[in-house]
Design an enzyme around this catalytic site. Sequence first.
Site, mmCIF file in Angstrom:
data_model
loop_
_atom_site.group_PDB
_atom_site.id
_atom_site.type_symbol
_atom_site.label_atom_id
_atom_site.label_comp_id
_atom_site.label_asym_id
_atom_site.label_seq_id
_atom_site.Cartn_x
_atom_site.Cartn_y
_atom_site.Cartn_z
ATOM 1 N N THR A 141 38.044 51.361 35.660
ATOM 2 C CA THR A 141 36.744 51.535 36.296
ATOM 3 C C THR A 141 36.450 53.024 36.423
ATOM 4 O O THR A 141 37.307 53.794 36.863
ATOM 5 C CB THR A 141 36.710 50.857 37.677
ATOM 6 O OG1 THR A 141 36.773 49.444 37.497
ATOM 7 C CG2 THR A 141 35.451 51.199 38.441
ATOM 8 N N THR A 142 35.254 53.426 36.061
ATOM 9 C CA THR A 142 34.899 54.838 36.067
ATOM 10 C C THR A 142 34.695 55.373 37.475
ATOM 11 O O THR A 142 35.154 56.466 37.807
ATOM 12 C CB THR A 142 33.612 55.061 35.255
ATOM 13 O OG1 THR A 142 33.777 54.514 33.958
ATOM 14 C CG2 THR A 142 33.286 56.537 35.141
ATOM 15 N N TYR A 146 46.364 42.453 41.584
ATOM 16 C CA TYR A 146 45.822 43.763 41.316
ATOM 17 C C TYR A 146 46.798 44.781 41.914
ATOM 18 O O TYR A 146 47.644 44.435 42.730
ATOM 19 C CB TYR A 146 44.451 43.939 41.963
ATOM 20 C CG TYR A 146 43.539 42.746 41.831
ATOM 21 C CD1 TYR A 146 43.508 42.007 40.657
ATOM 22 C CD2 TYR A 146 42.719 42.356 42.882
ATOM 23 C CE1 TYR A 146 42.678 40.908 40.530
ATOM 24 C CE2 TYR A 146 41.884 41.252 42.759
ATOM 25 C CZ TYR A 146 41.870 40.524 41.583
ATOM 26 O OH TYR A 146 41.059 39.451 41.463
ATOM 27 N N ASP A 201 42.229 51.043 39.920
ATOM 28 C CA ASP A 201 41.810 50.503 38.627
ATOM 29 C C ASP A 201 41.466 51.623 37.640
ATOM 30 O O ASP A 201 40.407 52.232 37.715
ATOM 31 C CB ASP A 201 40.598 49.600 38.841
ATOM 32 C CG ASP A 201 40.159 48.876 37.577
ATOM 33 O OD1 ASP A 201 40.750 49.104 36.509
ATOM 34 O OD2 ASP A 201 39.216 48.074 37.669
ATOM 35 N N THR A 234 33.135 35.928 30.103
ATOM 36 C CA THR A 234 31.772 36.347 30.398
ATOM 37 C C THR A 234 31.775 37.732 31.018
ATOM 38 O O THR A 234 32.481 37.978 31.981
ATOM 39 C CB THR A 234 31.093 35.355 31.351
ATOM 40 O OG1 THR A 234 31.041 34.069 30.733
ATOM 41 C CG2 THR A 234 29.684 35.814 31.685
ATOM 42 N N ASP A 251 44.035 49.020 31.035
ATOM 43 C CA ASP A 251 43.322 48.642 32.242
ATOM 44 C C ASP A 251 44.269 48.105 33.301
ATOM 45 O O ASP A 251 44.805 47.011 33.154
ATOM 46 C CB ASP A 251 42.281 47.584 31.887
ATOM 47 C CG ASP A 251 41.495 47.101 33.082
ATOM 48 O OD1 ASP A 251 41.414 47.829 34.075
ATOM 49 O OD2 ASP A 251 40.957 45.989 33.016
ATOM 50 N N GLY A 258 43.330 47.002 35.983
ATOM 51 C CA GLY A 258 42.575 45.965 36.681
ATOM 52 C C GLY A 258 42.499 44.654 35.943
ATOM 53 O O GLY A 258 41.712 43.785 36.306
ATOM 54 N N GLY A 295 29.236 41.291 32.199
ATOM 55 C CA GLY A 295 27.921 41.596 32.703
ATOM 56 C C GLY A 295 26.898 41.760 31.592
ATOM 57 O O GLY A 295 25.721 41.546 31.795
#
Length: 502
Positions: A317-318, A287, A314, A163, A122, A124, A165
Amino acid sequence: MDDKPSGQVLFVFINSFACHSLSLMLPLSLLLFTFLPSALAVPNPAQDAGSIHIPIVRRASTRVANLPHMVDAVRAKYGYKSSTKKKRSVASAALTDEQNDSSYSAVVSVGTPAQNFNLILDTGSSDLWVATTQCDACGSGIPLFNPSKSSSYKNGSSTVDITYGSGDVAGYTSQDTVTFTGFSMTQVLLSVSQTSSNLLSNGLSGIMGLGWESISALQTTPFWQTLYSQNKLSSPVFSFYLERYVNDAQVVDAAPGGTFTLGGTNTSLYSGTIEFINMPSGSTPSYWLQQVKSITVLGNTISVSSSESLAAIDTGTTLIGGPSDIVAQIWSSVPNSAALTGQYAGLYAFPCSSSVTVSISFGGTNWAISTADMNLGTVSGSGSKAMCAGGIFDIGTSVGNSNGLPSWIVGDTFLKNVYSVFQANPAAVGFAQLASGLSSTTNSSSGTIPFSSGTGVPLPSSSSSSSSSPFGTGTSGVAPSASLAMSFMLAMVVLAGWCISL
Protein backbone atom coordinates in the site's frame (compact mmCIF):
# COMPACT_ATOMS: atom_id res chain seq x y z
CA MET A 1 16.33 -27.81 -3.42
CA ASP A 2 20.09 -27.39 -3.71
CA ASP A 3 21.54 -25.70 -0.65
CA LYS A 4 24.18 -23.04 -1.08
CA PRO A 5 27.25 -23.06 1.16
CA SER A 6 26.82 -21.22 4.43
CA GLY A 7 28.00 -17.63 4.22
CA GLN A 8 26.98 -17.03 0.64
CA VAL A 9 24.77 -14.01 0.15
CA LEU A 10 22.51 -13.72 -2.87
CA PHE A 11 21.45 -10.30 -4.07
CA VAL A 12 18.42 -10.17 -6.35
CA PHE A 13 17.03 -6.91 -7.61
CA ILE A 14 13.50 -6.02 -6.74
CA ASN A 15 11.47 -3.32 -8.25
CA SER A 16 9.53 -0.68 -6.33
CA PHE A 17 6.16 -0.48 -8.02
CA ALA A 18 3.59 2.31 -8.37
CA CYS A 19 0.08 2.50 -7.05
CA HIS A 20 0.09 -0.78 -5.28
CA SER A 21 -2.59 0.49 -3.06
CA LEU A 22 -4.93 -1.19 -5.46
CA SER A 23 -6.12 -4.34 -3.83
CA LEU A 24 -7.52 -7.80 -3.79
CA MET A 25 -10.27 -8.71 -1.34
CA LEU A 26 -10.35 -10.83 1.82
CA PRO A 27 -6.84 -12.25 1.54
CA LEU A 28 -5.38 -8.75 1.38
CA SER A 29 -3.95 -9.51 -2.04
CA LEU A 30 -3.23 -6.19 -3.63
CA LEU A 31 -4.80 -4.58 -6.62
CA LEU A 32 -2.33 -2.98 -8.92
CA PHE A 33 -2.83 -0.86 -11.96
CA THR A 34 0.68 -0.09 -13.22
CA PHE A 35 3.54 -2.45 -13.71
CA LEU A 36 7.26 -2.85 -14.24
CA PRO A 37 9.01 -2.64 -17.55
CA SER A 38 9.36 -5.98 -19.26
CA ALA A 39 13.08 -5.33 -19.50
CA LEU A 40 13.36 -6.21 -15.82
CA ALA A 41 11.87 -9.65 -16.27
CA VAL A 42 15.11 -11.27 -17.44
CA PRO A 43 18.05 -9.94 -15.43
CA ASN A 44 21.56 -9.71 -16.77
CA PRO A 45 23.54 -10.00 -13.54
CA ALA A 46 26.98 -8.72 -12.82
CA GLN A 47 28.68 -11.09 -10.42
CA ASP A 48 31.38 -10.88 -7.80
CA ALA A 49 32.48 -13.20 -5.02
CA GLY A 50 29.44 -14.56 -3.22
CA SER A 51 26.94 -12.13 -4.73
CA ILE A 52 24.82 -11.51 -7.81
CA HIS A 53 23.89 -7.96 -8.81
CA ILE A 54 21.00 -7.42 -11.22
CA PRO A 55 20.66 -3.98 -12.85
CA ILE A 56 17.59 -1.78 -12.43
CA VAL A 57 15.66 0.66 -14.67
CA ARG A 58 13.33 3.68 -14.48
CA ARG A 59 9.72 4.25 -15.41
CA ALA A 60 7.21 7.18 -15.57
CA SER A 61 3.98 7.90 -13.67
CA THR A 62 1.01 10.25 -13.21
CA ARG A 63 1.03 9.90 -9.44
CA VAL A 64 -1.57 12.41 -8.25
CA ALA A 65 -4.07 11.40 -10.92
CA ASN A 66 -3.89 7.86 -9.58
CA LEU A 67 -4.60 8.78 -5.94
CA PRO A 68 -8.36 8.07 -6.10
CA HIS A 69 -7.61 4.64 -7.49
CA MET A 70 -5.09 3.97 -4.71
CA VAL A 71 -7.49 4.98 -1.97
CA ASP A 72 -10.43 2.97 -3.30
CA ALA A 73 -8.29 -0.09 -3.77
CA VAL A 74 -7.04 -0.02 -0.17
CA ARG A 75 -10.62 0.23 1.09
CA ALA A 76 -11.64 -2.74 -1.00
CA LYS A 77 -8.57 -4.71 -0.02
CA TYR A 78 -9.28 -4.52 3.68
CA GLY A 79 -13.08 -4.68 3.56
CA TYR A 80 -13.95 -1.10 4.37
CA LYS A 81 -17.23 0.52 3.64
CA SER A 82 -16.79 4.00 2.48
CA SER A 83 14.71 -29.75 8.29
CA THR A 84 18.14 -31.56 8.53
CA LYS A 85 19.54 -29.70 5.59
CA LYS A 86 22.05 -26.92 6.06
CA LYS A 87 20.40 -23.53 6.50
CA ARG A 88 20.69 -20.94 3.80
CA SER A 89 22.44 -17.69 4.45
CA VAL A 90 20.64 -14.40 4.14
CA ALA A 91 19.30 -13.68 0.64
CA SER A 92 19.10 -10.00 -0.26
CA ALA A 93 17.38 -8.26 -3.13
CA ALA A 94 18.09 -4.73 -4.34
CA LEU A 95 14.88 -2.75 -4.87
CA THR A 96 13.84 -0.47 -7.70
CA ASP A 97 11.66 2.56 -7.00
CA GLU A 98 8.81 2.69 -9.52
CA GLN A 99 6.66 5.72 -10.20
CA ASN A 100 7.81 7.90 -7.33
CA ASP A 101 7.57 5.54 -4.34
CA SER A 102 4.34 3.66 -4.73
CA SER A 103 5.20 -0.05 -4.18
CA TYR A 104 7.76 -2.76 -4.78
CA SER A 105 8.22 -5.82 -6.99
CA ALA A 106 10.78 -8.52 -7.72
CA VAL A 107 11.83 -10.96 -10.41
CA VAL A 108 10.32 -14.37 -9.67
CA SER A 109 10.89 -17.44 -11.86
CA VAL A 110 8.09 -19.89 -12.62
CA GLY A 111 8.28 -23.21 -14.44
CA THR A 112 10.88 -25.60 -15.88
CA PRO A 113 12.81 -24.18 -17.62
CA ALA A 114 12.34 -20.97 -15.68
CA GLN A 115 10.22 -18.14 -17.07
CA ASN A 116 10.97 -14.83 -15.32
CA PHE A 117 8.35 -12.29 -14.25
CA ASN A 118 8.10 -9.12 -12.23
CA LEU A 119 5.73 -9.73 -9.32
CA ILE A 120 4.64 -7.31 -6.58
CA LEU A 121 5.97 -8.20 -3.12
CA ASP A 122 3.05 -7.63 -0.77
CA THR A 123 3.05 -8.11 3.00
CA GLY A 124 -0.72 -7.51 2.86
CA SER A 125 -1.56 -10.69 0.93
CA SER A 126 -0.53 -14.33 0.96
CA ASP A 127 -0.99 -15.75 -2.54
CA LEU A 128 1.01 -16.01 -5.73
CA TRP A 129 -0.58 -15.39 -9.10
CA VAL A 130 0.74 -14.79 -12.59
CA ALA A 131 -0.94 -13.89 -15.88
CA THR A 132 -0.73 -16.65 -18.50
CA THR A 133 -0.79 -16.90 -22.28
CA GLN A 134 -4.49 -17.78 -22.00
CA CYS A 135 -5.18 -14.22 -20.92
CA ASP A 136 -6.61 -12.60 -24.06
CA ALA A 137 -7.33 -9.31 -22.31
CA CYS A 138 -3.74 -8.87 -21.12
CA GLY A 139 -1.97 -6.22 -23.16
CA SER A 140 0.99 -6.88 -25.40
CA GLY A 141 3.30 -5.29 -22.84
CA ILE A 142 2.42 -7.82 -20.12
CA PRO A 143 4.94 -10.70 -19.92
CA LEU A 144 2.84 -13.88 -19.82
CA PHE A 145 3.56 -17.28 -18.32
CA ASN A 146 3.27 -20.11 -20.85
CA PRO A 147 2.27 -23.29 -18.98
CA SER A 148 2.77 -25.46 -22.06
CA LYS A 149 6.50 -24.63 -21.99
CA SER A 150 6.92 -25.80 -18.41
CA SER A 151 7.52 -29.53 -17.86
CA SER A 152 6.77 -29.14 -14.14
CA TYR A 153 3.40 -27.39 -14.53
CA LYS A 154 0.31 -29.12 -13.12
CA ASN A 155 -3.07 -27.58 -13.78
CA GLY A 156 -5.90 -27.95 -11.26
CA SER A 157 -9.64 -27.96 -11.82
CA SER A 158 -10.52 -25.33 -9.21
CA THR A 159 -11.26 -21.82 -10.40
CA VAL A 160 -10.70 -18.59 -8.52
CA ASP A 161 -12.19 -15.18 -9.26
CA ILE A 162 -10.56 -12.11 -7.74
CA THR A 163 -12.42 -8.81 -7.64
CA TYR A 164 -10.47 -5.56 -7.54
CA GLY A 165 -11.56 -1.97 -7.21
CA SER A 166 -10.87 -1.51 -10.92
CA GLY A 167 -11.67 -4.92 -12.33
CA ASP A 168 -11.39 -8.68 -12.00
CA VAL A 169 -9.00 -11.54 -12.63
CA ALA A 170 -9.86 -15.21 -12.87
CA GLY A 171 -7.94 -18.40 -13.43
CA TYR A 172 -7.14 -21.91 -12.28
CA THR A 173 -5.28 -23.12 -9.25
CA SER A 174 -2.11 -24.87 -10.38
CA GLN A 175 1.31 -26.04 -9.24
CA ASP A 176 4.74 -25.37 -10.63
CA THR A 177 8.32 -24.80 -9.65
CA VAL A 178 8.83 -21.29 -8.28
CA THR A 179 12.27 -19.79 -7.71
CA PHE A 180 12.91 -16.59 -5.75
CA THR A 181 16.16 -15.25 -4.25
CA GLY A 182 17.84 -18.55 -5.07
CA PHE A 183 15.28 -20.71 -3.26
CA SER A 184 13.23 -23.12 -5.35
CA MET A 185 10.13 -25.18 -4.50
CA THR A 186 6.88 -26.53 -5.88
CA GLN A 187 4.26 -23.88 -5.14
CA VAL A 188 0.49 -23.57 -5.55
CA LEU A 189 -0.34 -20.50 -7.62
CA LEU A 190 -3.19 -18.98 -9.58
CA SER A 191 -2.73 -19.15 -13.35
CA VAL A 192 -4.69 -16.12 -14.49
CA SER A 193 -6.58 -16.46 -17.76
CA GLN A 194 -9.01 -13.53 -17.56
CA THR A 195 -8.64 -9.91 -16.56
CA SER A 196 -10.71 -6.80 -16.91
CA SER A 197 -9.54 -4.40 -19.58
CA ASN A 198 -6.55 -2.28 -18.51
CA LEU A 199 -6.24 -4.03 -15.16
CA LEU A 200 -2.59 -4.80 -15.85
CA SER A 201 -0.11 -2.32 -17.24
CA ASN A 202 3.10 -3.00 -19.07
CA GLY A 203 5.87 -4.90 -17.38
CA LEU A 204 4.35 -6.65 -14.42
CA SER A 205 2.68 -10.06 -14.40
CA GLY A 206 1.26 -10.71 -10.95
CA ILE A 207 1.74 -10.79 -7.19
CA MET A 208 3.75 -12.63 -4.56
CA GLY A 209 2.12 -12.37 -1.13
CA LEU A 210 4.26 -12.16 2.00
CA GLY A 211 1.44 -12.40 4.53
CA TRP A 212 0.49 -15.47 6.57
CA GLU A 213 -1.15 -18.70 5.43
CA SER A 214 -4.38 -17.99 7.31
CA ILE A 215 -5.40 -15.32 4.77
CA SER A 216 -4.43 -17.30 1.69
CA ALA A 217 -7.31 -17.39 -0.78
CA LEU A 218 -5.67 -20.40 -2.41
CA GLN A 219 -5.49 -22.07 1.00
CA THR A 220 -1.80 -22.70 0.63
CA THR A 221 1.36 -21.82 2.52
CA PRO A 222 3.12 -18.70 1.19
CA PHE A 223 6.59 -19.08 -0.29
CA TRP A 224 8.41 -17.38 2.60
CA GLN A 225 6.47 -19.31 5.25
CA THR A 226 7.33 -22.64 3.65
CA LEU A 227 11.03 -21.76 3.82
CA TYR A 228 10.62 -20.80 7.46
CA SER A 229 8.71 -23.97 8.42
CA GLN A 230 11.30 -26.13 6.65
CA ASN A 231 14.10 -24.40 8.57
CA LYS A 232 15.67 -23.08 5.38
CA LEU A 233 16.24 -19.53 6.62
CA SER A 234 19.13 -18.39 8.75
CA SER A 235 16.70 -16.30 10.79
CA PRO A 236 12.87 -16.34 10.79
CA VAL A 237 12.62 -12.83 9.34
CA PHE A 238 12.53 -10.82 6.15
CA SER A 239 13.19 -7.11 5.93
CA PHE A 240 12.85 -4.03 3.73
CA TYR A 241 14.67 -0.80 3.09
CA LEU A 242 12.63 1.41 0.74
CA GLU A 243 14.16 4.39 -1.02
CA ARG A 244 12.41 7.67 -1.83
CA TYR A 245 11.64 9.58 -5.03
CA VAL A 246 8.32 11.11 -4.05
CA ASN A 247 9.74 14.63 -3.85
CA ASP A 248 11.64 14.51 -7.12
CA ALA A 249 10.29 17.35 -9.23
CA GLN A 250 10.68 15.07 -12.23
CA VAL A 251 8.35 12.15 -12.81
CA VAL A 252 10.56 9.15 -12.09
CA ASP A 253 10.40 6.00 -14.17
CA ALA A 254 11.97 3.24 -12.10
CA ALA A 255 15.02 3.97 -10.01
CA PRO A 256 17.17 2.31 -7.35
CA GLY A 257 14.64 1.51 -4.66
CA GLY A 258 16.32 -0.14 -1.69
CA THR A 259 16.79 -3.72 -0.52
CA PHE A 260 14.66 -6.72 0.41
CA THR A 261 16.37 -9.32 2.60
CA LEU A 262 15.01 -12.83 3.15
CA GLY A 263 16.18 -14.75 6.20
CA GLY A 264 17.89 -11.88 7.98
CA THR A 265 18.68 -8.19 8.03
CA ASN A 266 21.27 -5.97 6.40
CA THR A 267 23.17 -4.18 9.17
CA SER A 268 24.61 -1.64 6.72
CA LEU A 269 21.12 -0.25 6.16
CA TYR A 270 20.15 0.66 9.72
CA SER A 271 21.67 2.04 12.88
CA GLY A 272 21.10 1.16 16.50
CA THR A 273 18.83 -1.70 17.48
CA ILE A 274 15.67 -3.03 15.90
CA GLU A 275 12.65 -2.27 18.08
CA PHE A 276 10.46 -5.37 17.84
CA ILE A 277 6.87 -5.24 19.07
CA ASN A 278 4.97 -8.51 19.15
CA MET A 279 1.72 -8.82 17.27
CA PRO A 280 -1.24 -7.89 19.51
CA SER A 281 -2.15 -10.37 22.20
CA GLY A 282 -4.87 -12.77 21.11
CA SER A 283 -4.38 -12.10 17.41
CA THR A 284 -3.78 -14.95 15.00
CA PRO A 285 -1.01 -14.37 12.45
CA SER A 286 -2.81 -13.18 9.34
CA TYR A 287 -1.80 -9.68 8.43
CA TRP A 288 1.38 -8.25 9.94
CA LEU A 289 -0.39 -6.43 12.77
CA GLN A 290 0.65 -3.68 15.16
CA GLN A 291 -1.28 -1.17 17.29
CA VAL A 292 -1.10 2.54 16.61
CA LYS A 293 -0.80 4.21 20.02
CA SER A 294 -0.46 7.82 18.98
CA ILE A 295 0.08 10.19 16.07
CA THR A 296 1.93 13.49 16.51
CA VAL A 297 1.23 16.25 13.97
CA LEU A 298 3.10 19.56 14.10
CA GLY A 299 3.79 18.90 17.79
CA ASN A 300 0.17 18.00 18.61
CA THR A 301 -0.13 14.42 19.92
CA ILE A 302 -3.33 12.53 19.18
CA SER A 303 -3.94 9.43 21.29
CA VAL A 304 -5.56 6.45 19.60
CA SER A 305 -8.00 4.28 21.56
CA SER A 306 -7.56 0.51 21.59
CA SER A 307 -10.79 0.11 19.62
CA GLU A 308 -9.23 2.00 16.68
CA SER A 309 -5.58 1.01 17.03
CA LEU A 310 -5.17 -2.21 15.05
CA ALA A 311 -2.89 -1.64 12.04
CA ALA A 312 -1.70 -3.75 9.13
CA ILE A 313 1.88 -3.05 8.07
CA ASP A 314 1.58 -3.33 4.31
CA THR A 315 4.41 -2.86 1.81
CA GLY A 316 1.83 -3.20 -0.94
CA THR A 317 0.00 0.00 0.00
CA THR A 318 1.40 3.38 -0.99
CA LEU A 319 -0.29 5.60 1.60
CA ILE A 320 -1.45 5.49 5.22
CA GLY A 321 -5.16 4.92 5.78
CA GLY A 322 -6.79 5.51 9.16
CA PRO A 323 -10.16 5.83 10.94
CA SER A 324 -12.32 8.79 9.95
CA ASP A 325 -12.28 10.55 13.34
CA ILE A 326 -8.53 10.22 13.87
CA VAL A 327 -7.69 11.32 10.34
CA ALA A 328 -9.97 14.35 10.75
CA GLN A 329 -8.05 15.25 13.93
CA ILE A 330 -4.74 14.82 12.13
CA TRP A 331 -5.64 17.25 9.39
CA SER A 332 -7.40 19.71 11.70
CA SER A 333 -3.94 20.16 13.24
CA VAL A 334 -2.61 21.40 9.89
CA PRO A 335 -3.45 25.07 9.18
CA ASN A 336 -5.57 25.66 6.08
CA SER A 337 -5.91 21.96 5.30
CA ALA A 338 -8.97 20.85 3.37
CA ALA A 339 -11.01 17.69 2.92
CA LEU A 340 -11.16 16.75 -0.74
CA THR A 341 -14.38 15.70 -2.45
CA GLY A 342 -15.61 13.89 -5.52
CA GLN A 343 -13.18 11.30 -6.82
CA TYR A 344 -10.66 12.42 -4.19
CA ALA A 345 -13.05 11.95 -1.24
CA GLY A 346 -11.21 10.70 1.83
CA LEU A 347 -7.99 12.50 0.92
CA TYR A 348 -6.94 15.82 2.40
CA ALA A 349 -4.95 18.70 0.94
CA PHE A 350 -2.80 21.37 2.55
CA PRO A 351 -0.87 24.41 1.27
CA CYS A 352 2.09 23.14 -0.72
CA SER A 353 4.25 25.77 0.93
CA SER A 354 3.70 24.08 4.32
CA SER A 355 5.83 21.32 5.83
CA VAL A 356 3.68 18.77 7.62
CA THR A 357 5.68 16.97 10.32
CA VAL A 358 4.15 13.71 11.51
CA SER A 359 5.37 10.88 13.72
CA ILE A 360 3.70 7.61 14.67
CA SER A 361 4.14 5.37 17.70
CA PHE A 362 3.26 1.69 17.99
CA GLY A 363 3.99 1.63 21.71
CA GLY A 364 7.68 2.49 21.69
CA THR A 365 9.62 4.98 19.59
CA ASN A 366 7.91 7.92 17.89
CA TRP A 367 8.92 7.24 14.29
CA ALA A 368 9.10 10.40 12.19
CA ILE A 369 7.67 10.54 8.67
CA SER A 370 9.53 12.76 6.22
CA THR A 371 7.69 15.88 5.13
CA ALA A 372 8.45 14.74 1.59
CA ASP A 373 6.38 11.59 2.12
CA MET A 374 3.47 13.59 3.48
CA ASN A 375 3.34 15.63 0.26
CA LEU A 376 1.99 13.59 -2.66
CA GLY A 377 1.84 16.42 -5.18
CA THR A 378 -0.25 19.36 -6.30
CA VAL A 379 -3.99 18.81 -6.67
CA SER A 380 -5.14 22.40 -7.16
CA GLY A 381 -3.90 25.93 -7.69
CA SER A 382 -0.42 27.20 -8.34
CA GLY A 383 2.23 29.34 -6.72
CA SER A 384 1.33 30.50 -3.22
CA LYS A 385 -2.21 29.13 -3.64
CA ALA A 386 -1.16 25.60 -4.60
CA MET A 387 -2.71 22.80 -2.55
CA CYS A 388 -1.01 19.40 -2.21
CA ALA A 389 -2.46 16.00 -1.35
CA GLY A 390 -1.43 14.53 1.99
CA GLY A 391 -0.09 11.03 2.63
CA ILE A 392 -2.69 10.05 5.29
CA PHE A 393 -6.28 9.46 4.17
CA ASP A 394 -9.63 8.53 5.68
CA ILE A 395 -10.12 4.85 4.97
CA GLY A 396 -13.77 4.90 5.97
CA THR A 397 -15.80 2.47 8.06
CA SER A 398 -14.45 -1.01 8.78
CA VAL A 399 -16.22 -4.07 10.11
CA GLY A 400 -14.33 -3.59 13.38
CA ASN A 401 -11.39 -4.89 15.34
CA SER A 402 -13.52 -7.67 16.82
CA ASN A 403 -13.26 -9.39 13.47
CA GLY A 404 -9.50 -9.04 13.34
CA LEU A 405 -9.57 -6.46 10.56
CA PRO A 406 -7.30 -3.45 10.97
CA SER A 407 -8.48 0.12 11.42
CA TRP A 408 -5.17 1.37 9.98
CA ILE A 409 -3.30 0.40 6.84
CA VAL A 410 0.28 1.59 7.23
CA GLY A 411 1.98 1.63 3.85
CA ASP A 412 5.04 3.02 2.16
CA THR A 413 4.44 6.63 3.21
CA PHE A 414 5.65 5.43 6.62
CA LEU A 415 7.82 2.45 5.69
CA LYS A 416 10.26 4.52 3.63
CA ASN A 417 11.32 6.21 6.87
CA VAL A 418 12.41 3.10 8.75
CA TYR A 419 14.14 -0.22 8.27
CA SER A 420 11.26 -2.70 8.66
CA VAL A 421 11.60 -6.30 9.78
CA PHE A 422 8.87 -8.96 9.72
CA GLN A 423 9.52 -11.75 12.20
CA ALA A 424 7.81 -15.15 12.18
CA ASN A 425 8.76 -16.39 15.66
CA PRO A 426 7.71 -14.83 17.87
CA ALA A 427 5.35 -13.09 15.47
CA ALA A 428 6.38 -9.45 15.52
CA VAL A 429 7.21 -6.41 13.43
CA GLY A 430 10.36 -4.43 14.08
CA PHE A 431 11.56 -1.00 13.02
CA ALA A 432 14.99 0.62 13.18
CA GLN A 433 16.48 3.98 12.27
CA LEU A 434 17.89 4.06 8.76
CA ALA A 435 21.64 4.26 8.45
CA SER A 436 23.20 7.68 7.97
CA GLY A 437 22.49 9.08 4.52
CA LEU A 438 19.56 6.78 3.80
CA SER A 439 16.76 8.80 5.37
CA SER A 440 17.00 11.69 2.95
CA THR A 441 15.60 11.66 -0.54
CA THR A 442 17.54 9.51 -2.97
CA ASN A 443 17.50 12.26 -5.59
CA SER A 444 18.78 15.76 -4.91
CA SER A 445 15.93 17.34 -6.86
CA SER A 446 13.14 18.89 -4.84
CA GLY A 447 9.57 19.80 -5.48
CA THR A 448 6.33 17.93 -6.00
CA ILE A 449 4.88 16.17 -8.97
CA PRO A 450 2.24 18.41 -10.55
CA PHE A 451 -1.30 17.16 -10.94
CA SER A 452 -2.01 15.53 -14.25
CA SER A 453 -5.45 14.39 -15.26
CA GLY A 454 -3.80 11.58 -17.17
CA THR A 455 -5.74 9.05 -19.15
CA GLY A 456 -7.27 5.79 -18.18
CA VAL A 457 -7.51 6.69 -14.48
CA PRO A 458 -10.80 5.14 -13.36
CA LEU A 459 -13.10 7.16 -11.16
CA PRO A 460 -14.69 5.66 -8.05
CA SER A 461 -18.19 4.47 -8.81
CA SER A 462 -19.42 6.14 -5.62
CA SER A 463 -18.48 9.61 -6.80
CA SER A 464 -21.51 11.69 -7.66
CA SER A 465 -19.71 14.98 -8.12
CA SER A 466 -19.63 16.36 -11.64
CA SER A 467 -17.07 18.98 -10.73
CA SER A 468 -13.50 18.44 -11.86
CA SER A 469 -12.24 20.21 -8.75
CA PRO A 470 -11.23 18.01 -5.82
CA PHE A 471 -12.46 20.71 -3.40
CA GLY A 472 -16.23 20.66 -3.95
CA THR A 473 -18.26 23.71 -4.97
CA GLY A 474 -17.96 26.16 -2.05
CA THR A 475 -17.40 29.80 -2.77
CA SER A 476 -13.76 29.55 -1.86
CA GLY A 477 -13.29 26.26 -3.71
CA VAL A 478 -11.95 24.69 -0.52
CA ALA A 479 -13.93 22.72 2.06
CA PRO A 480 -12.82 23.17 5.71
CA SER A 481 -10.92 20.21 7.11
CA ALA A 482 -13.57 19.82 9.82
CA SER A 483 -16.21 19.10 7.21
CA LEU A 484 -14.91 15.75 5.92
CA ALA A 485 -17.49 14.25 3.62
CA MET A 486 -19.27 11.75 5.84
CA SER A 487 -21.26 10.54 2.90
CA PHE A 488 -18.21 8.82 1.42
CA MET A 489 -19.14 5.34 0.26
CA LEU A 490 -17.21 2.38 -1.06
CA ALA A 491 -16.24 2.67 -4.69
CA MET A 492 -16.71 -1.02 -5.19
CA VAL A 493 -18.61 -3.91 -3.68
CA VAL A 494 -16.69 -5.38 -0.75
CA LEU A 495 -16.57 -9.11 -1.13
CA ALA A 496 -16.16 -11.48 1.76
CA GLY A 497 -13.22 -13.05 -0.05
CA TRP A 498 -12.15 -14.71 -3.20
CA CYS A 499 -14.65 -17.03 -4.84
CA ILE A 500 -12.91 -20.34 -4.56
CA SER A 501 -14.17 -23.69 -5.70
CA LEU A 502 -11.79 -26.30 -4.39
